[in-house]
Design an enzyme around this catalytic site. Structure first.
Site, mmCIF file in Angstrom:
data_model
loop_
_atom_site.group_PDB
_atom_site.id
_atom_site.type_symbol
_atom_site.label_atom_id
_atom_site.label_comp_id
_atom_site.label_asym_id
_atom_site.label_seq_id
_atom_site.Cartn_x
_atom_site.Cartn_y
_atom_site.Cartn_z
ATOM 1 N N ASP A 25 4.562 92.316 53.005
ATOM 2 C CA ASP A 25 3.960 91.352 52.091
ATOM 3 C C ASP A 25 5.113 90.796 51.262
ATOM 4 O O ASP A 25 5.590 91.452 50.344
ATOM 5 C CB ASP A 25 2.921 92.070 51.212
ATOM 6 C CG ASP A 25 2.336 91.159 50.143
ATOM 7 O OD1 ASP A 25 2.689 89.962 50.104
ATOM 8 O OD2 ASP A 25 1.519 91.651 49.337
ATOM 9 N N LYS A 92 10.051 82.488 46.579
ATOM 10 C CA LYS A 92 9.018 82.059 47.523
ATOM 11 C C LYS A 92 8.528 80.643 47.214
ATOM 12 O O LYS A 92 8.124 79.910 48.102
ATOM 13 C CB LYS A 92 7.858 83.045 47.450
ATOM 14 C CG LYS A 92 6.804 82.866 48.532
ATOM 15 C CD LYS A 92 5.818 84.005 48.462
ATOM 16 C CE LYS A 92 4.675 83.855 49.432
ATOM 17 N NZ LYS A 92 3.735 84.976 49.291
ATOM 18 N N GLU A 192 -2.042 85.650 54.453
ATOM 19 C CA GLU A 192 -2.314 86.737 53.505
ATOM 20 C C GLU A 192 -3.805 87.098 53.431
ATOM 21 O O GLU A 192 -4.147 88.279 53.499
ATOM 22 C CB GLU A 192 -1.767 86.379 52.118
ATOM 23 C CG GLU A 192 -0.254 86.501 52.061
ATOM 24 C CD GLU A 192 0.376 85.769 50.895
ATOM 25 O OE1 GLU A 192 -0.364 85.296 50.010
ATOM 26 O OE2 GLU A 192 1.616 85.667 50.874
ATOM 27 N N ASP A 214 -7.791 86.413 45.423
ATOM 28 C CA ASP A 214 -6.454 86.985 45.209
ATOM 29 C C ASP A 214 -5.908 86.536 43.850
ATOM 30 O O ASP A 214 -5.447 85.407 43.693
ATOM 31 C CB ASP A 214 -5.535 86.519 46.355
ATOM 32 C CG ASP A 214 -4.118 87.086 46.241
ATOM 33 O OD1 ASP A 214 -3.778 87.678 45.201
ATOM 34 O OD2 ASP A 214 -3.354 86.919 47.210
#
Lengths: 623, 107
Positions: A25, A92, A192, A214
């Site tokens: 992850d 990211k 994800e 999330d």
């Protein structure tokens, strides 16, 4: 002695054939690596028992040395407050993006961003080092992989890396490039939310619609997935890239600051309030009231109280949920399961409100910080071949339609979004003008109709079409997407067999050459060392030439050369002297050549002169 | 002589079985492969075969086939940690030689 794990019945591998696989992850704030051992998927801890690795990299350059020390994780994070200019976090957010996309990204205020050769943004550190997002991510991946290899006692055969469902081709390609740079084989990139669903075994369950909620530290994502015939289809994604658990802390901190009547410019007190706020939030996850001492203020805070403070933020996430459900064309009561991901979903109010909104109790058994990595590990274990064949191989779908530009700047979709991958699809086109011999293929991605509203992925040309009247040529354009969601485009004029193809290197991705170069330079600066050596050699050579020619000039230059010739040699020497102070090997080489050319004639005259001199007073026979 | 488990090994097997949600115990065995002649097998067991021999130690059922029994008589199963790595280890009194990696052996 190799340590053994328990296999499934009949699945024992031959010695030395154990295939090690891991799920990663790769998060904005934190990253994790997980693997399946003895049938159990779990995240791997470091020697201190910590599972999460902050996605923060500190590049340490010692003064006067070329050695670069790369520190990843907790230690790098600690360093961020001390020398922010040499630490990179939240990389990211830059993955697969161009510098033009950058203006909204505030995380990089401490770093300078430049456009690097590849078109990717480069982060320039205070110590002068420039790193692109692929390199930084690769350093994080390597750290995670090292941990796994140490824990599993062997080299990783392959990894599954998770990416947000909304990542486009360029962002996925950048992620894959990072893995390649880190020396990892990517079995597959996995969305994800899909990974979270896999962790809960929803992929082996009945068909239905699932919501993945999330809520991380700084981002909120909601994804609506539909499981159909073993394929997870992303119906819609939504969220807020600037909303997260940190906002809870900020709201609670604000309350504390008001209670303690802190001056608004007291930065230290505000920072302290943030830390205190987080402690209070975490404490109130398990208890109803907590005693608080903050500066001069002390009091009691109850769960009800903080819930009142954070409720508006939770409501914002639910608004996103409603909008995303609408995008997906799904009614709330059609949602079967809700999966909770991200540390902030531990907050009881979040769970309550989500349950109320979706009218089903959310799945919370698996640690929400680890659920994505665990799902990735399960998938990696299947893909590497440690499970029997009848285990369903989970498929993914392409997130955005892939198309081609046609006349008038229109985007014609060749593979619509949500098509399960791998897939190949072809469409025929023809020429627009009589005698047209070439055709430009512009590959675009997106849902919009106009090319200018879509993302441009690649351009290439099909040349050598035999001249024909307009509309007679038959050009077949084939789009092929592999299991990682990466695209190859082939164009062929079918009557003549002329072909052209391109593996889509998304606009901000890296070419194989660039990757190779980066790989090479990562072999401890071998290239730089070689360059430095060549430069040194040229400088030495230059010094040698200058000395020799100067000596010759002073010996008999005046006698053997005309004034012009003398001046020419003199000036080329000065030129060489100047150039050799510089850093360009080529320039020095050239300058040496000029001196040699100018002094060629001089050298031969000197030769004649010295022979003549040697002969003076001698008879021919003496020689 | 029977097959025995260490405390840690028994705990681990139980926890893995719980996590798996099914299975009656753990199978110890050998196969005739590997660079040094024989290799260990360690698997979950869902169904017993007719010829299987079942031992029980520390609440864990250890299943072994008669052929493997010849090679594994008296084996003690350990669960060990080496740095970050952890896993099961066969302590087998019958072993005469091992290959360097310890994954295969001769008797």
């Amino acid at each position: 002695m190799a340590l053994l794990q328990i296999s499934e019945p009949g699945q024992s591998t031959e010695p030395h054939q154990h295939k090690l696989a891991a799920g990663i992850d790769l998060g904005t704030t934190n990253s994790l690596i997980a693997t399946v051992r003895s049938g159990k998927a779990e995240t791997l801890a470091d020697a201190n028992g910590k599972h999460t690795v902050p996605s923060v990299v500190h590049y340490v350059k010692q003064d006067g040395s070329d050695e670069l020390e790369i520190v990843v994780g907790h230690k790098a994070k600690e360093q961020q407050a001390i020398e922010p200019g040499n630490v990179i976090s939240s990389i990211k957010r830059l993955m697969g993006r161009g510098l033009a996309d950058m203006d909204k990204i505030k995380e990089f205020s401490a770093n300078k961003l430049v456009e690097s050769e590849s078109g990717m943004p480069g982060v320039v550190l205070d110590n002068g080092i420039e790193k692109n997002p692929v390199e930084v991510s690769s350093d994080i991946l390597r750290t995670l992989a090292d941990r796994a290899e140490e824990t599993l006692g062997g080299e990783l055969g392959g990894v599954v890396i998770t990416v947000p469902a909304y990542f486009d081709e360029a962002q996925r390609q950048a992620t894959k490039d990072s893995a390649q740079l880190a020396g990892l084989k990517v079995l597959r990139l996995l969305n994800e939310p899909t990974a979270a669903a896999v962790a809960y075994g929803l992929d082996t369950g009945s068909e239905g619609i699932h919501a993945i909620y999330d809520l991380g530290g700084g981002t909120f994502d909601i994804s609506i997935l539909r499981l159909q015939k073993g394929v997870f289809e992303v119906l819609a994604t939504g969220g807020d890239s600037a909303l997260g658990g940190d906002d809870f802390d900020r709201a609670i901190a604000q309350y504390l600051v008001e209670q303690a009547k802190v001056e608004s410019d007291d930065r230290r007190a505000h920072q302290l309030a943030m830390i205190k706020a987080r402690d209070i939030k975490e404490a109130l996850t398990d208890t109803d009231t907590v005693d608080v001492n903050f500066l001069d203020w002390s009091g009691q805070m109850s769960r009800d109280q903080i819930e009142e403070i954070i409720a508006p933020i939770v409501d914002k996430t639910l608004l996103s949920c409603r909008r995303t459900l609408k995008d997906a064309g799904v009614k709330v009561d059609e949602v079967d399961k809700v999966v909770m991901v991200g540390g902030s979903t531990r907050v009881p109010l979040v769970r309550e409100k989500v349950e109320k909104h979706f009218k089903v109790p959310p799945l919370t058994d698996i640690d929400p910080d680890k659920v994505v990595a665990i799902g990735a590990a399960i998938q990696a274990n299947v893909l590497i071949g440690n499970k029997s064949d009848d285990d369903m191989l989970l498929l993914d779908v392409i997130p955005l339609s892939l198309g081609v530009e046609t006349m008038g700047g229109l985007a014609e979709k060749i593979i619509p979004r949500n098509t399960p991958i791998p897939i190949a699809k072809a469409q025929e086109f023809t020429t627009f003008k009589d005698g047209q011999t070439a055709m430009a293929i512009h590959v675009v991605q997106g849902e919009r109709e106009l090319v200018e509203d879509c993302r441009s992925l690649a351009r290439f040309e099909l040349r050598g079409i035999p001249p024909m009247v307009a509309g007679a040529a038959r050009i077949k354009v084939t789009y092929q997407v592999d299991a990682d969601g990466l695209l190859q485009v082939l164009a062929e004029e079918t009557t003549s067999g002329v072909k052209a193809d391109i593996t889509v290197k998304p606009s901000y991705g890296l070419s194989d050459d660039q990757i190779t170069n980066m790989l090479q330079s990562s072999f401890s600066h071998a290239e730089g060392d070689m360059g430095a050596r060549m430069l040194r050699e040229q400088k030495v050579e230059a010094a040698r030439v200058i000395e020799a020619v100067t000596a010759a000039l002073s010996e008999n230059g005046k006698e053997l050369l005309s004034e012009d010739e003398y001046a020419a040699i003199q000036s080329s020497l000065e030129q060489l002297n100047q150039t050799s102070q510089g850093e360009s090997i080529e320039a020095i080489e050239n300058a040496i050549e000029v001196v040699e050319k100018n002094s060629n004639e001089f050298a031969s005259r000197r030769m004649d002169a010295s022979i003549a001199k040697a002969l003076v007073g001698h008879e021919v026979d003496d020689i | 002589m029977a097959i025995t488990l260490s405390e840690a090994a028994a705990e681990r097997v139980k926890s893995f079985l719980d996590n798996r949600g099914k299975g009656v115990g753990v199978r110890l065995g050998v196969t005739t492969t590997g660079c040094s002649g024989l290799a260990y097998v360690l698997e979950f067991v869902d169904d017993l075969n007719d010829e299987d021999i079942v031992y029980e130690d520390k609440g864990v059922k250890v299943i072994i086939d008669p052929k493997s029994k010849l090679y594994l008589e008296g084996t003690h199963l350990e669960f060990v940690k080496e740095g970050l790595n952890e896993g099961f280890e066969f302590v087998n009194p019958n072993v005469k030689g091992e290959c360097g990696c310890g994954e295969s052996f001769t008797v």
